[in-house]
Design a protein around this motif. Structure first.
Motif, short mmCIF file in Angstrom:
data_model
loop_
_atom_site.label_atom_id
_atom_site.label_comp_id
_atom_site.label_asym_id
_atom_site.label_seq_id
_atom_site.Cartn_x
_atom_site.Cartn_y
_atom_site.Cartn_z
N LEU A 6 0.85 -1.19 0.00
CA LEU A 6 0.00 0.00 0.00
C LEU A 6 0.88 1.24 0.00
CD1 LEU A 6 -2.72 -0.82 2.69
CD2 LEU A 6 -2.94 -0.94 0.22
N VAL A 7 0.46 2.25 -0.73
CA VAL A 7 1.16 3.53 -0.72
C VAL A 7 0.15 4.63 -0.45
CG1 VAL A 7 3.01 2.80 -2.26
CG2 VAL A 7 0.94 3.80 -3.22
N ARG A 8 0.62 5.73 0.04
CA ARG A 8 -0.26 6.87 0.32
C ARG A 8 -0.79 7.48 -0.98
NH1 ARG A 8 0.21 9.10 5.69
NH2 ARG A 8 1.65 7.80 6.86
N ASP A 9 -1.85 8.27 -0.84
CA ASP A 9 -2.57 8.82 -1.98
C ASP A 9 -1.68 9.49 -3.02
OD1 ASP A 9 -4.66 8.04 -0.41
OD2 ASP A 9 -5.41 10.04 -0.04
N ARG A 10 -0.80 10.33 -2.59
CA ARG A 10 -0.07 11.18 -3.54
C ARG A 10 1.22 10.57 -4.06
NH1 ARG A 10 -0.67 15.53 -5.44
NH2 ARG A 10 1.21 16.53 -4.78
N ILE A 11 1.60 9.42 -3.60
CA ILE A 11 2.86 8.81 -4.04
C ILE A 11 2.89 8.59 -5.56
CG2 ILE A 11 4.36 6.78 -3.86
CD1 ILE A 11 4.51 8.74 -1.47
N PRO A 12 1.84 8.03 -6.18
CA PRO A 12 1.89 7.88 -7.64
C PRO A 12 2.04 9.22 -8.37
CG PRO A 12 0.21 6.45 -6.75
CD PRO A 12 0.67 7.34 -5.62
N CYS A 22 4.62 4.67 -12.98
CA CYS A 22 4.24 3.63 -12.03
C CYS A 22 2.86 3.11 -12.40
CB CYS A 22 4.26 4.14 -10.59
SG CYS A 22 2.99 5.34 -10.22
N ARG A 23 2.58 1.92 -11.99
CA ARG A 23 1.27 1.32 -12.23
C ARG A 23 0.62 1.06 -10.89
NH1 ARG A 23 1.55 -4.20 -15.05
NH2 ARG A 23 1.91 -4.87 -12.92
N THR A 24 -0.63 1.46 -10.76
CA THR A 24 -1.34 1.25 -9.51
C THR A 24 -2.55 0.35 -9.76
OG1 THR A 24 -2.72 3.20 -9.85
CG2 THR A 24 -0.67 3.50 -8.60
N THR A 25 -3.01 -0.26 -8.69
CA THR A 25 -4.19 -1.12 -8.73
C THR A 25 -5.07 -0.78 -7.54
OG1 THR A 25 -2.86 -2.90 -9.69
CG2 THR A 25 -4.96 -3.53 -8.72
N VAL A 26 -6.36 -0.68 -7.80
CA VAL A 26 -7.32 -0.48 -6.71
C VAL A 26 -7.77 -1.87 -6.26
CG1 VAL A 26 -9.55 0.48 -6.07
CG2 VAL A 26 -8.07 1.73 -7.65
N LEU A 27 -7.55 -2.15 -5.00
CA LEU A 27 -7.85 -3.48 -4.46
C LEU A 27 -9.32 -3.61 -4.08
CD1 LEU A 27 -4.77 -3.90 -2.11
CD2 LEU A 27 -5.07 -4.85 -4.39
#
Length: 44
Positions: A6-12, A22-27
């Motif tokens: 998990l990363v904080r909101d603004r990291i991406p 970066c690639r993010t995924t909503v779990l």
């Protein structure tokens, strides 16, 4: 480089602003709970 945590909101956004990608995924809820518990254990 995979970073399956998990990363904080603004990291991406911060990563993108620095010119990197970066690639993010909503779990889904069950996966989110498991990841949140793992993060809690990591931080403790």
């Amino acid at each position: 480089m995979p970073y399956p945590k998990l990363v904080r909101d603004r990291i991406p956004a911060i990563i993108a602003a620095s010119g990197r990608r970066c690639r993010t995924t909503v779990l889904a809820k069950p996966a989110f709970r498991a990841a949140l518990l793992a993060k809690l254990v990591e931080e403790a």
